[in-house]
Design a protein around this motif. Sequence first.
Motif, PDB file in Angstrom:
ATOM      1  N   ALA A   1      90.361  27.563  38.476  1.00 33.60           N
ATOM      2  CA  ALA A   1      91.414  28.428  39.021  1.00 33.60           C
ATOM      3  C   ALA A   1      92.707  27.643  39.243  1.00 33.60           C
ATOM      4  CB  ALA A   1      90.948  29.060  40.326  1.00 33.60           C
ATOM      5  N   ARG A   2      92.585  26.387  39.725  1.00 34.59           N
ATOM      6  CA  ARG A   2      93.786  25.564  39.955  1.00 34.59           C
ATOM      7  C   ARG A   2      94.438  25.163  38.627  1.00 34.59           C
ATOM      8  NH1 ARG A   2      97.804  23.405  39.961  1.00 34.59           N
ATOM      9  NH2 ARG A   2      98.776  22.013  41.512  1.00 34.59           N
ATOM     10  N   VAL A   3      93.634  24.843  37.649  1.00 32.89           N
ATOM     11  CA  VAL A   3      94.168  24.493  36.332  1.00 32.89           C
ATOM     12  C   VAL A   3      94.868  25.688  35.708  1.00 32.89           C
ATOM     13  CG1 VAL A   3      93.503  23.900  33.965  1.00 32.89           C
ATOM     14  CG2 VAL A   3      92.563  22.603  35.896  1.00 32.89           C
TER      15      VAL A   3
ATOM     16  N   GLN B   1      96.273  28.090  37.227  1.00 33.78           N
ATOM     17  CA  GLN B   1      97.537  28.275  37.953  1.00 33.78           C
ATOM     18  C   GLN B   1      98.646  27.454  37.307  1.00 33.78           C
ATOM     19  OE1 GLN B   1      97.340  27.439  42.223  1.00 33.78           O
ATOM     20  NE2 GLN B   1      99.444  26.700  42.179  1.00 33.78           N
ATOM     21  N   SER B   2      98.346  26.220  36.960  1.00 32.19           N
ATOM     22  CA  SER B   2      99.349  25.374  36.290  1.00 32.19           C
ATOM     23  C   SER B   2      99.634  25.860  34.878  1.00 32.19           C
ATOM     24  CB  SER B   2      98.870  23.921  36.265  1.00 32.19           C
ATOM     25  OG  SER B   2      98.878  23.362  37.557  1.00 32.19           O
ATOM     26  N   LEU B   3      98.603  26.274  34.166  1.00 30.56           N
ATOM     27  CA  LEU B   3      98.800  26.754  32.801  1.00 30.56           C
ATOM     28  C   LEU B   3      99.708  27.985  32.764  1.00 30.56           C
ATOM     29  CD1 LEU B   3      95.153  26.358  31.441  1.00 30.56           C
ATOM     30  CD2 LEU B   3      97.166  25.164  30.548  1.00 30.56           C
ATOM     31  N   ARG B   4      99.649  28.801  33.806  1.00 28.09           N
ATOM     32  CA  ARG B   4     100.460  30.021  33.847  1.00 28.09           C
ATOM     33  C   ARG B   4     101.830  29.812  34.490  1.00 28.09           C
ATOM     34  NH1 ARG B   4      95.140  32.995  36.133  1.00 28.09           N
ATOM     35  NH2 ARG B   4      94.097  33.402  34.133  1.00 28.09           N
ATOM     36  N   ASP B   5     102.089  28.607  34.974  1.00 30.78           N
ATOM     37  CA  ASP B   5     103.350  28.312  35.666  1.00 30.78           C
ATOM     38  C   ASP B   5     104.499  28.290  34.649  1.00 30.78           C
ATOM     39  OD1 ASP B   5     105.478  27.386  37.129  1.00 30.78           O
ATOM     40  OD2 ASP B   5     104.462  25.580  37.865  1.00 30.78           O
ATOM     41  N   PRO B   6     105.501  29.178  34.765  1.00 28.15           N
ATOM     42  CA  PRO B   6     106.611  29.174  33.803  1.00 28.15           C
ATOM     43  C   PRO B   6     107.458  27.908  33.888  1.00 28.15           C
ATOM     44  CG  PRO B   6     107.062  30.673  35.629  1.00 28.15           C
ATOM     45  CD  PRO B   6     105.641  30.239  35.775  1.00 28.15           C
ATOM     46  N   ASN B   7     107.344  27.176  34.991  1.00 26.21           N
ATOM     47  CA  ASN B   7     108.122  25.949  35.166  1.00 26.21           C
ATOM     48  C   ASN B   7     107.305  24.692  34.871  1.00 26.21           C
ATOM     49  OD1 ASN B   7     110.459  27.382  36.108  1.00 26.21           O
ATOM     50  ND2 ASN B   7     109.407  27.649  38.078  1.00 26.21           N
TER      51      ASN B   7
ATOM     52  N   ALA C   1      91.954  25.611  26.656  1.00 30.23           N
ATOM     53  CA  ALA C   1      92.957  24.884  27.429  1.00 30.23           C
ATOM     54  C   ALA C   1      92.398  24.435  28.768  1.00 30.23           C
ATOM     55  CB  ALA C   1      94.197  25.745  27.623  1.00 30.23           C
ATOM     56  N   SER C   2      91.795  25.346  29.524  1.00 32.82           N
ATOM     57  CA  SER C   2      91.310  24.986  30.866  1.00 32.82           C
ATOM     58  C   SER C   2      90.146  24.003  30.796  1.00 32.82           C
ATOM     59  CB  SER C   2      90.908  26.238  31.644  1.00 32.82           C
ATOM     60  OG  SER C   2      89.906  26.977  30.968  1.00 32.82           O
TER      61      SER C   2
END
Length: 470
Positions: free
Chosen positions: A221-223, A225-231, A251-252
């Motif tokens: 879930a934390r990974v 979150q980063s993968l979906r981060d537009p920044n 990817a995860s």
Amino acid sequence: MITRVAKLEPHDAVAPSTASAVDAVVHDGRLPFLQTLLQFAKPNAYAQKVLAGHRYAWGKMGLAYEDALFVADPAAARSLLTAEWQNGIRTEWPPTFKALLGEQSISILQDPQLHSKLRQVMGPTFSAEAVAGLMPGVQQTVAKHVGRWAQQDSFAAYPAARLLTFDVLVNQALGLGMDDDELAHFAKVFKQWGDGFMPPGIDLPFTAFGKGMAARREMTARVQQSLRDPNLGEGVVQRLRDEFGADSQVASDNVIVLMFAGYDTTSSAITYMLNQLALNPHVLEQMRQEQAAVQAQHGNQLTPAAVAAMPYTTAVVKETLRTAQVIGYVPRVATQALKVPGGGPELQSGCPFIVALGAMAASDPAAAAAVSAAGQGSPDSQAGTVQDFRPERWLQPELAKSLALHQAPFGMGAHYCLGSQLAMAELTAVLAELARSYSLTADTDTDWPDFPIKRPANGLPCTLRRLVTA
């Protein structure tokens, strides 16, 4: 019928041509069931017991008590692993490993095209040039953690090294941007996940495996979150997202396996290195002299030129990896009939085999060579023992060929460790920081179980004190 070969003498293993002359016969190293349980505590020692000094041996693996071929011939091992996809060789991990690492992780997946693609996507982050660019951040992170160690009366080296390597990995290599609180939390989650590799692999909420799977779900879930981060910044996580998609299991799974590969193994090596420095204070003193000269010429930063100017420190890193043998062996399975090179037997399709990296390293004549503090080496195999910690052996040209043939701490071939350069950088940064600024003592009277990773049973209590400078 199983026939036996002569024991592997050190001089026999120096050149591949010698190994290839061995007859295709195999030592019978199959042990009674209770003795095979050693594989779950000390797999490296178990492999060496099965092989008993031979290049090849039949042994038993797993609770199913299955026959497997153990391979310790260095030329044969390299030949097998360098062309494993072409030869129909596949990885063979227990079901618990597959579940915890992920079916689409580079360590587990059976698709050679996807495996190659993943190495292309992830490899640039861990190249020598990329790691040199990461080194200022690695050095700063190491200084932060080592400074905290020194502020305590005593600290347990193994958990401290795990937090250090986790910090380097998630914030320097992966760029996940965890602050100290989140870092500490996920380091505990990661430990719970790592404990899940211990048998038995029963998925219940109260078992180690069940808790490990729960930890994996939180990490995933934390990974994601980063993968979906537009920044999300540039780096390996971004490349995995761009290639496979933010919601992709590929990817995860591979972000998680990068954490695994660069966390447990490197923290184990750092802990073992601290153990050896405490046992061999003259090594730390010799590094101290080298570091003073490096700082005088290159300043405090560990630039490529500075690292190139510290051959003894690099030799300490290599000797740590040689004696620690963090990864004792790698399991494989033949998916088609296969003639093992170097005089080995023919394997039938479905036959498992073990490339015993630890036993291969232990058969190295350079590992038992006499090496004085002045750095004079002799190929006399009776002059020392395999576990003697002598960094000077890596500075002896006459030992270089044998060391290069037998020592493979990062594996070899298609599954060679992507993070080897980063691991070397972390070990180098820790040594430089210690040698420049600290004294070290440790309680080294402890056992070192190997499974699922080499670690000190007592955590290795250590004390660091900052050096008084004039």
